[in-house]
Design an enzyme around this catalytic site. Structure first.
Site, PDB file in Angstrom:
ATOM      1  NE  ARG A  90       2.431  -3.901  11.009  1.00 54.10           N
ATOM      2  CZ  ARG A  90       3.310  -3.798  10.018  1.00 54.10           C
ATOM      3  NH1 ARG A  90       4.491  -4.359  10.111  1.00 54.10           N
ATOM      4  NH2 ARG A  90       3.000  -3.137   8.939  1.00 54.10           N
TER       5      ARG A  90
ATOM      6  NE  ARG B 228      -3.898  -0.351  10.344  1.00 51.31           N
ATOM      7  CZ  ARG B 228      -2.819   0.343   9.990  1.00 51.31           C
ATOM      8  NH1 ARG B 228      -2.930   1.440   9.316  1.00 51.31           N
ATOM      9  NH2 ARG B 228      -1.630  -0.079  10.325  1.00 51.31           N
TER      10      ARG B 228
ATOM     11  CE  LYS C 164      -2.433  -0.788   3.651  1.00 48.34           C
ATOM     12  NZ  LYS C 164      -1.787  -0.271   4.702  1.00 48.34           N
TER      13      LYS C 164
HETATM   14  P1  AMP Z   1       1.142   1.591   9.086  1.00 51.07           P
HETATM   15  O1  AMP Z   1       2.372   2.297   8.624  1.00 51.07           O
HETATM   16  O2  AMP Z   1      -0.097   2.088   8.402  1.00 51.07           O
HETATM   17  O3  AMP Z   1       1.285   0.086   9.014  1.00 51.07           O
HETATM   18  O4  AMP Z   1       0.956   1.967  10.628  1.00 51.07           O
HETATM   19  C1  AMP Z   1       1.930   1.630  11.586  1.00 51.07           C
HETATM   20  C2  AMP Z   1       1.272   1.518  12.950  1.00 51.07           C
HETATM   21  O5  AMP Z   1       0.686   2.794  13.308  1.00 51.07           O
HETATM   22  C3  AMP Z   1       0.136   0.527  13.051  1.00 51.07           C
HETATM   23  O6  AMP Z   1       0.602  -0.800  13.269  1.00 51.07           O
HETATM   24  C4  AMP Z   1      -0.632   1.082  14.248  1.00 51.07           C
HETATM   25  O7  AMP Z   1       0.048   0.814  15.455  1.00 51.07           O
HETATM   26  C5  AMP Z   1      -0.531   2.582  14.019  1.00 51.07           C
HETATM   27  N1  AMP Z   1      -1.638   3.083  13.176  1.00 51.07           N
HETATM   28  C6  AMP Z   1      -1.516   3.715  11.968  1.00 51.07           C
HETATM   29  N2  AMP Z   1      -2.713   4.061  11.490  1.00 51.07           N
HETATM   30  C7  AMP Z   1      -3.625   3.637  12.388  1.00 51.07           C
HETATM   31  C8  AMP Z   1      -5.044   3.681  12.456  1.00 51.07           C
HETATM   32  N3  AMP Z   1      -5.778   4.236  11.473  1.00 51.07           N
HETATM   33  N4  AMP Z   1      -5.660   3.139  13.545  1.00 51.07           N
HETATM   34  C9  AMP Z   1      -4.949   2.575  14.543  1.00 51.07           C
HETATM   35  N5  AMP Z   1      -3.598   2.482  14.530  1.00 51.07           N
HETATM   36  C10 AMP Z   1      -2.937   3.014  13.475  1.00 51.07           C
END
Ligand code: AMP
Length: 257
Positions: free
Chosen positions: A207, A124, A45
């Site tokens: 995750r 999310r 993504k």
């Molecule tokens: P990502 O880079 O999108 O995989 O986000 C990294 C981490 O940030 C995730 O594993 C969550 O801990 C946190 N995170 C990012 N976006 C969200 C969201 N919309 N809701 C909850 N946690 C988030």
């Protein structure tokens, strides 16, 4: 597609108010695209968001990048909510809806941006999706589609464990699928490439569980809203990009060139 090929500045998104973007958004020739990108961890993504941002001119709005930027800026000045959020992130868990929504509400201007947006990592949960709909309705802004990147589970771990991110500009590489010209060094800014803490095996497992429990239901939610655009995330980044652009062209022929 357009030949925008210039990444919009993201200061207002990454730092929140009162930061302002240094570069005004490029207003795309056809229309500003407003899209959500969905997909399990490792679907690519983030990479697609970067490529789409270059092609469509829309800003790549990643909630994960906000947390990583806060972490990189150091403990000093973190609100208590941000300290708790960064702990959850380190363990690979989702940050609470309340915290993420507070962060998004502070950045409502980014949703109204003339250049459009590509939301990556938000929403999310179904509660976040409902809150996003409300925020967009309040701004009289419509979502054009929700791209859902699909990838078989066995490919996910291979992708995540090989992923490397630039510590400086956050560009994303992969040790085999998208290697940098010089191992360990970012092609774009010369920064050091690192493995994200949450790309380590124990965090990947957590995750994936969070994804299946909280995020997968969004696919049904957006299918019911007739916004879902499923795209196979198999293949190299450019193939996946072309597949995505073709689907967008089908959605709105004139705007997608
Ligand atoms: P990502 O880079 O999108 O995989 O986000 C990294 C981490 O940030 C995730 O594993 C969550 O801990 C946190 N995170 C990012 N976006 C969200 C969201 N919309 N809701 C909850 N946690 C988030």
């Amino acid at each position: 597609m357009s030949d925008v090929n210039m990444k919009p500045d993201r200061a207002a998104w990454l730092k929140g108010p009162p930061a302002a973007c240094n570069l005004p958004p490029t207003v795309p020739a056809g229309r500003p695209w407003r899209l959500v990108l969905l997909g399990p961890p490792g679907a690519g993504k983030g990479t697609q968001a970067e490529l789409l941002s270059e092609n469509l001119g829309a800003c790549h709005l990643s909630t994960g990048d906000i947390f990583r930027a806060a972490k990189a800026a150091g403990q000093c000045g973190h609100s208590p909510a941000m300290v708790v959020a960064l702990e959850a992130m380190r363990r690979g868990e989702l940050v609470s809806d309340a915290t993420v929504l507070d962060i998004l509400r502070e950045r409502t201007g980014c949703l109204r941006c003339r250049g459009g947006f590509l939301l990556d990592g938000f929403p999310r949960t179904v509660a976040q999706a409902q809150a996003l709909q409300q925020l967009l309705d309040d701004q009289s802004v419509a979502l054009h589609g929700v791209i859902s990147y699909e990838i078989p589970v066995p490919q996910i771990v291979a992708r995540l464990s090989g992923r490397r991110t630039c510590a400086n500009c956050k560009a994303v590489f992969h040790v085999t699928a998208r290697p940098p010209k010089v191992a360990g060094i970012c092609d774009q800014c010369g920064g050091k490439l690192i493995q994200r803490e949450d790309d380590r095996p124990e965090s990947i497992r957590v995750r994936m569980e969070a994804y299946h429990k909280s995020t997968a239901p969004l696919i049904d939610y957006y299918a019911r809203a007739r916004l879902l655009i499923p795209i196979s995330a198999d293949g190299d980044p450019d193939e996946i990009l072309q597949r995505t652009l073709t689907a967008l062209r089908r959605l709105i022929p004139a705007a997608a060139g």
